[in-house]
Design an enzyme around this catalytic site. Structure first.
Site, PDB file in Angstrom:
ATOM      1  N   GLY A  73       0.835  -1.196   0.000  1.00 30.68           N
ATOM      2  CA  GLY A  73       0.000   0.000   0.000  1.00 30.68           C
ATOM      3  C   GLY A  73       0.873   1.250   0.000  1.00 30.68           C
ATOM      4  O   GLY A  73       2.093   1.180   0.132  1.00 30.68           O
ATOM      5  N   GLY A 121      -0.167  -5.288   0.277  1.00 27.55           N
ATOM      6  CA  GLY A 121      -1.296  -5.088  -0.622  1.00 27.55           C
ATOM      7  C   GLY A 121      -1.159  -5.845  -1.925  1.00 27.55           C
ATOM      8  O   GLY A 121      -2.167  -6.242  -2.531  1.00 27.55           O
ATOM      9  N   GLU A 144       3.976  -6.535   7.576  1.00 25.12           N
ATOM     10  CA  GLU A 144       3.202  -5.565   8.367  1.00 25.12           C
ATOM     11  C   GLU A 144       3.600  -5.517   9.836  1.00 25.12           C
ATOM     12  O   GLU A 144       3.523  -4.459  10.473  1.00 25.12           O
ATOM     13  CB  GLU A 144       1.703  -5.873   8.263  1.00 25.12           C
ATOM     14  CG  GLU A 144       1.084  -5.583   6.915  1.00 25.12           C
ATOM     15  CD  GLU A 144       1.331  -6.683   5.898  1.00 25.12           C
ATOM     16  OE1 GLU A 144       0.897  -6.532   4.749  1.00 25.12           O
ATOM     17  OE2 GLU A 144       1.970  -7.703   6.249  1.00 25.12           O
ATOM     18  N   ASP A 152      -2.453  -7.967   7.307  1.00 24.07           N
ATOM     19  CA  ASP A 152      -3.802  -7.647   6.836  1.00 24.07           C
ATOM     20  C   ASP A 152      -4.046  -8.217   5.445  1.00 24.07           C
ATOM     21  O   ASP A 152      -3.463  -9.225   5.075  1.00 24.07           O
ATOM     22  CB  ASP A 152      -4.049  -6.135   6.913  1.00 24.07           C
ATOM     23  CG  ASP A 152      -3.208  -5.339   5.927  1.00 24.07           C
ATOM     24  OD1 ASP A 152      -2.175  -5.852   5.464  1.00 24.07           O
ATOM     25  OD2 ASP A 152      -3.584  -4.181   5.619  1.00 24.07           O
TER      26      ASP A 152
END
Length: 210
Positions: A73, A121, A144, A152
């Site tokens: 991300g 992501g 993460e 996530d």
């Protein structure tokens, strides 16, 4: 016949070739790290193609001649938003997680060519699809925990389902897997040398998925 649906400057290029819908990540200056706009473009295309009889398969890749598949991300935006009111970060995560769920539930073959860096992501827009093609250039990680976040993009679902305690180890350490190890771990479904990806794409585009 290829029909371009967006300009070449868009962060995701949406095209149709035969009965293949293609999503090409096009943000090379950031290793194709996802933004809210990119997630919405992909989601809108998947929604349009879901009931489009002219699209039998979705292919996801990154712009030719650029590095990485998707580095995750937009961390800079998330940090800046988190230091403020958090609105942009909230909008991003909402769009990203909805896209992840949409991919997981997608009724048509979804083929991601993860030829390069595939982290965070980038894992979310590939691992939930029906087919993930790794190459010797693939570099997988869910890093993460290194920034104080849980794994996530559905990491809490797919990591525990890897063989043995591999998923737990990847989640806790953020360790990286490379090349054929990504397929051996079950994260990728298939492995193809990068020099053959062009042939693979040509075969996919020439096949009948109607």
């Amino acid at each position: 016949v290829e029909r371009k649906l967006m300009t070449d400057s868009a962060p995701v290029l949406v095209t149709k070739t035969g009965n293949i819908g293609r999503l090409t990540l096009n943000r090379p200056e950031a290793l194709h790290a996802l933004t809210t706009e990119m997630c919405l473009i992909m989601s809108d295309a998947l929604t349009a193609w879901r009931d489009d009889n002219e699209v039998g398969l979705v292919l996801v890749d990154h712009a030719a001649g650029t590095r990485g598949f998707c580095a995750g991300g937009d961390i800079r935006m998330l940090a800046e938003s988190g230091a403020g009111d958090g609105k942009d970060a909230t909008e991003f995560f909402a769009a990203e997680y909805r896209l992840n769920a949409q991919i997981k539930a997608y009724p048509k073959p979804y083929v991601a060519l993860i030829n390069g860096i595939t982290m965070g992501g980038g894992v979310g827009i590939s691992v939930h699809g029906s087919h993930r093609i790794a190459t010797e250039n693939t570099l997988f990680a869910m890093p993460e925990t290194g920034i104080g976040l849980f794994p996530d993009v559905g990491g809490g679902w797919f990591l525990p389902r890897l063989q043995g305690e591999l998923g737990m180890w990847l989640a806790l350490t953020g360790a990286r897997l490379k090349g054929s190890d990504v397929a051996a771990a079950g994260i990728a479904t298939d492995y193809v040398p990068s020099e053959l990806l062009g042939n693979l794409v040509s075969q996919i585009e020439g096949a009948d998925f109607s």
